[in-house]
Each structure stands twice: as structure tokens, then as C-alpha cells.
Design a protein around this motif. Structure first.
Motif, PDB file in Angstrom:
ATOM      1  N   SER A 137      30.653  37.732  56.920  1.00 52.98           N
ATOM      2  CA  SER A 137      31.637  37.781  58.010  1.00 52.98           C
ATOM      3  C   SER A 137      31.729  36.446  58.734  1.00 52.98           C
ATOM      4  N   ALA A 138      30.589  35.772  58.882  1.00 52.10           N
ATOM      5  CA  ALA A 138      30.587  34.471  59.562  1.00 52.10           C
ATOM      6  C   ALA A 138      31.396  33.441  58.781  1.00 52.10           C
ATOM      7  N   VAL A 139      31.259  33.435  57.459  1.00 50.78           N
ATOM      8  CA  VAL A 139      32.041  32.514  56.632  1.00 50.78           C
ATOM      9  C   VAL A 139      33.515  32.871  56.693  1.00 50.78           C
ATOM     10  N   CYS A 140      33.823  34.160  56.691  1.00 48.16           N
ATOM     11  CA  CYS A 140      35.218  34.598  56.783  1.00 48.16           C
ATOM     12  C   CYS A 140      35.880  34.093  58.053  1.00 48.16           C
ATOM     13  N   ARG A 141      35.120  34.025  59.145  1.00 50.74           N
ATOM     14  CA  ARG A 141      35.680  33.605  60.441  1.00 50.74           C
ATOM     15  C   ARG A 141      35.839  32.095  60.562  1.00 50.74           C
ATOM     16  N   LEU A 142      35.282  31.326  59.627  1.00 48.86           N
ATOM     17  CA  LEU A 142      35.328  29.871  59.757  1.00 48.86           C
ATOM     18  C   LEU A 142      36.746  29.331  59.706  1.00 48.86           C
ATOM     19  N   PHE A 143      37.560  29.853  58.777  1.00 50.06           N
ATOM     20  CA  PHE A 143      38.945  29.402  58.648  1.00 50.06           C
ATOM     21  C   PHE A 143      39.704  30.420  57.799  1.00 50.06           C
ATOM     22  N   PRO A 144      41.033  30.496  57.974  1.00 46.91           N
ATOM     23  CA  PRO A 144      41.828  31.414  57.145  1.00 46.91           C
ATOM     24  C   PRO A 144      41.799  30.968  55.680  1.00 46.91           C
ATOM     25  N   CYS A 145      41.783  31.935  54.791  1.00 42.71           N
ATOM     26  CA  CYS A 145      41.762  31.620  53.372  1.00 42.71           C
ATOM     27  C   CYS A 145      43.164  31.270  52.890  1.00 42.71           C
ATOM     28  N   ASP A 169      36.511  27.871  47.763  1.00 42.41           N
ATOM     29  CA  ASP A 169      35.768  27.128  48.782  1.00 42.41           C
ATOM     30  C   ASP A 169      34.905  28.060  49.625  1.00 42.41           C
ATOM     31  N   MET A 170      35.455  29.208  50.014  1.00 36.44           N
ATOM     32  CA  MET A 170      34.707  30.145  50.850  1.00 36.44           C
ATOM     33  C   MET A 170      33.517  30.733  50.091  1.00 36.44           C
ATOM     34  N   ALA A 171      33.700  30.968  48.792  1.00 33.14           N
ATOM     35  CA  ALA A 171      32.580  31.465  47.985  1.00 33.14           C
ATOM     36  C   ALA A 171      31.470  30.423  47.916  1.00 33.14           C
ATOM     37  N   HIS A 172      31.838  29.152  47.759  1.00 31.89           N
ATOM     38  CA  HIS A 172      30.827  28.088  47.723  1.00 31.89           C
ATOM     39  C   HIS A 172      30.051  28.016  49.041  1.00 31.89           C
ATOM     40  N   VAL A 173      30.751  28.158  50.161  1.00 35.87           N
ATOM     41  CA  VAL A 173      30.077  28.108  51.459  1.00 35.87           C
ATOM     42  C   VAL A 173      29.084  29.267  51.591  1.00 35.87           C
ATOM     43  N   LEU A 174      29.503  30.469  51.221  1.00 35.95           N
ATOM     44  CA  LEU A 174      28.610  31.618  51.317  1.00 35.95           C
ATOM     45  C   LEU A 174      27.410  31.459  50.388  1.00 35.95           C
ATOM     46  N   ILE A 175      27.629  30.971  49.181  1.00 36.18           N
ATOM     47  CA  ILE A 175      26.537  30.765  48.232  1.00 36.18           C
ATOM     48  C   ILE A 175      25.537  29.750  48.789  1.00 36.18           C
ATOM     49  N   PHE A 221      29.965  39.826  47.345  1.00 33.42           N
ATOM     50  CA  PHE A 221      30.484  39.619  48.702  1.00 33.42           C
ATOM     51  C   PHE A 221      31.692  38.685  48.603  1.00 33.42           C
ATOM     52  N   ASP A 222      32.787  39.099  49.193  1.00 32.37           N
ATOM     53  CA  ASP A 222      34.016  38.304  49.159  1.00 32.37           C
ATOM     54  C   ASP A 222      34.331  37.809  50.571  1.00 32.37           C
ATOM     55  N   PRO A 223      33.938  36.574  50.915  1.00 36.67           N
ATOM     56  CA  PRO A 223      34.186  36.078  52.269  1.00 36.67           C
ATOM     57  C   PRO A 223      35.665  35.835  52.557  1.00 36.67           C
ATOM     58  N   ALA A 224      36.479  35.689  51.524  1.00 39.68           N
ATOM     59  CA  ALA A 224      37.912  35.509  51.762  1.00 39.68           C
ATOM     60  C   ALA A 224      38.530  36.748  52.387  1.00 39.68           C
ATOM     61  N   ASN A 225      37.957  37.921  52.094  1.00 34.28           N
ATOM     62  CA  ASN A 225      38.478  39.184  52.622  1.00 34.28           C
ATOM     63  C   ASN A 225      37.456  39.941  53.460  1.00 34.28           C
ATOM     64  N   ASP A 226      36.284  39.322  53.711  1.00 35.94           N
ATOM     65  CA  ASP A 226      35.222  39.929  54.514  1.00 35.94           C
ATOM     66  C   ASP A 226      34.887  41.343  54.038  1.00 35.94           C
ATOM     67  N   MET A 227      34.566  41.455  52.749  1.00 37.75           N
ATOM     68  CA  MET A 227      34.252  42.767  52.188  1.00 37.75           C
ATOM     69  C   MET A 227      33.436  42.592  50.918  1.00 37.75           C
ATOM     70  N   CYS A 228      32.913  43.706  50.418  1.00 31.03           N
ATOM     71  CA  CYS A 228      32.298  43.729  49.099  1.00 31.03           C
ATOM     72  C   CYS A 228      33.354  44.146  48.079  1.00 31.03           C
ATOM     73  N   PRO A 229      33.341  43.569  46.889  1.00 35.45           N
ATOM     74  CA  PRO A 229      34.312  43.958  45.869  1.00 35.45           C
ATOM     75  C   PRO A 229      34.265  45.455  45.584  1.00 35.45           C
ATOM     76  N   ASN A 230      35.454  46.029  45.399  1.00 33.90           N
ATOM     77  CA  ASN A 230      35.560  47.460  45.101  1.00 33.90           C
ATOM     78  C   ASN A 230      36.328  47.639  43.790  1.00 33.90           C
ATOM     79  N   ASP A 231      37.008  48.771  43.632  1.00 29.21           N
ATOM     80  CA  ASP A 231      37.707  49.017  42.377  1.00 29.21           C
ATOM     81  C   ASP A 231      39.004  48.229  42.242  1.00 29.21           C
ATOM     82  N   HIS A 232      39.331  47.390  43.228  1.00 32.41           N
ATOM     83  CA  HIS A 232      40.488  46.491  43.124  1.00 32.41           C
ATOM     84  C   HIS A 232      40.121  45.179  42.421  1.00 32.41           C
TER      85      HIS A 232
END
Length: 275
Positions: A137-145, A169-175, A221-232
Motif C-alpha cells: 500500500s505504501a508503494v501504491c501511494r507513492l505515485f499514480p501508476c 517500476d512499482m513492482a521494482h520498488v516493492l521488490i 502483490f500488485d502495488p499498481a492496484n494495491d491488491m493481491c492478484p486474483n482470478d483476473h
């Protein structure tokens, strides 16, 4: 969910190429929560494809073309059955121990701005899973994707300095943040289905992270959407960073420049609509 994937890639060269070799990480594998019903890669020119598996467990296809090559058109089509498992990844091809994914890379190395992010997060309470959710969530709040992926592959320091980026980019930051906090973390490429009719045609694959959480194992974990991947989500390839899991990488022999066009469409299959 039953999803249809169409991923088209086209290269144009300003000068004919004597030889082109490309490595394609564009074929997903089945695992718990993801079943590949049908998948194929088509090339619209005289090319040779050879399939194998890389060191990360990804299915890769080597594409060989002899010149003169002025353009290449790739079309990937597939149908996938997915299940919402709250981000948990089980049964996927995984030849490496989690400790390998603690290794920093040129793109995910720590920097002062990243350490500041971790210091701001130090007060987070709860177990390891709650902490990672908080980091996401913190990475998601850094900037809009940004919807469209940049052609530049930047380090975490450059992304945080610009305060701008796409899902890669957001995935790299979270990693980078997760590794600095002691967790193994890896980069994932794939696709995402969006129900919003206004989002229109997607121009690139989607990228997120997976983190090895004690007592749970690998969780996406998907910081671009602030969620865990689901069936989408459809999971395709993994690596230490984007360069290990990029859908296409390669080399060419010839002068001039290349112009790349990408089109990705993820939709519900007819069977899903009927259901």
C-alpha cells in the motif's frame, strides 16, 4: 474465470537486418489456480522457434530469423482458466530456493529514498503478512501508476527520484523494499483483465511482485492496484527483475533503428459469458 489473451508485437527496422535472434518469455504454465487451456505463438515470417525452460523455470522460445529482415510480426493467443487464491502461488515451476531472490540487482538495489520509505514504515504493526500488505500500500501511494509502459528500464533510485512510473517500476520498488526488509522477492510478468469498459485496449502486459512470506510461502502483490492478484490475473514469467522476465529480449545484426508496436487485449471467453 475463463480469459482470452491476444498479444500482438510488431517490429519495423529502418534498415534490413542480416540476422535477428529473440528470446520470448510469452508462454505461461499451469499451476494451482491457473490452467492453460490453449496457447500458441505465431510469427508472420519465415522463422524458426525452439522451446525450452530457463533457470527460473520460465517456458522460453528462441526465435531465429535469417536476413534480410525488415519487419517481424508476433501474435500470441491463448485461453486460460483462473481461480482467485488471494495471491497465493502453489505448484508453479520453481527450481530455485527462495534465498536466491534476496539478491539485489542493478534495477532493484537499495537507495536512500528507498530506505526513507522503509523508515516511514517501521512503525507498522502485525505479522510478516500484514507488514508486506502495508509495504504494498505504501508503494501504491507513492505515485499514480502510468497506464502505458515506458521504453526506459530504470533503477529504483531513478523511479523514486522521478516519482513517476508504470506497473514495472512499482513492482521494482516493492521488490527492493521487501528485500531490504529481509524478504525474498521476485518480479512477475503477466496479464490482467479489467472489467471497466472505459479502460479500453491495453498496450502492454502487466507486472507485479511475489514475496516469500514466512508460514505462507509465495504470495503475489500488485502495488499498481494495491491488491493481491486474483482470478483476473494470468501469470507468465518470473525473475529477479524485469530483465530476467521480459516478454521479449534479443539481438540483431544490422544497422538503423527498430520501431516497436505492442497491443494487448484480455477479455472473457464466450464460455464465461454463457456461464
Amino acid at each position: 474465470m475463463r480469459l482470452l489473451i491476444q498479444h500482438e508485437t510488431e517490429y519495423h527496422y529502418t534498415e534490413p537486418q542480416a540476422r535477428v535472434v529473440q528470446l520470448l518469455r510469452m508462454t505461461p504454465s499451469s499451476h494451482i489456480g491457473q490452467n492453460i487451456v490453449d496457447w500458441r505463438i505465431d510469427v508472420d515470417c519465415d522463422a524458426r522457434l525452439k522451446q525450452s525452460t530457463d533457470g527460473f523455470g520460465n517456458i522460453v522460445s528462441m526465435l531465429y530469423l535469417a536476413g534480410p529482415v525488415e519487419r517481424i510480426g508476433l501474435r500470441v493467443t491463448g485461453e486460460v482458466l483462473t481461480e482467485d487464491r488471494a495471491g497465493a502461488v502453489s505448484g508453479a515451476i520453481d527450481p530455485l530456493p527462495p534465498a536466491v531472490y534476496r539478491r539485489a540487482t542493478e534495477l532493484t538495489g537499495p537507495c536512500e529514498a528507498l530506505l526513507d520509505l522503509l523508515r516511514d514504515h517501521e512503525g507498522a504493526k502485525g505479522d510478516a503478512l500484514s507488514r508486506i500488505h502495508g509495504l504494498n500500500s505504501a508503494v501504491c501511494r507513492l505515485f499514480p501508476c502510468k497506464e502505458h509502459r515506458s521504453t526506459d528500464v530504470r533503477s529504483v533510485g531513478e523511479v523514486l527520484e522521478a516519482r513517476s512510473g508504470c506497473s514495472m517500476d512499482m513492482a521494482h520498488v516493492l521488490i527492493a523494499a521487501a528485500r531490504a526488509d529481509g524478504f525474498p522477492a521476485r518480479f512477475v510478468t503477466g496479464y490482467i483483465y479489467r472489467e471497466d469498459p472505459d479502460c479500453g485496449h491495453r498496450e502492454a502486459p502487466h507486472f507485479w511482485a511475489e514475496i516469500d512470506v514466512p508460514e505462507y510461502g509465495w504470495i503475489g502483490f500488485d502495488p499498481a492496484n494495491d491488491m493481491c492478484p486474483n482470478d483476473h490475473y494470468v501469470r507468465v514469467a518470473q525473475g529477479l527483475d524485469f530483465r530476467d522476465a521480459a516478454p521479449i529480449s534479443g539481438a540483431r545484426v544490422g544497422g538503423g533503428h527498430e520501431v516497436l508496436a505492442i497491443g494487448v487485449d484480455v477479455s472473457l471467453s464466450q464460455e464465461q459469458y454463457q456461464a
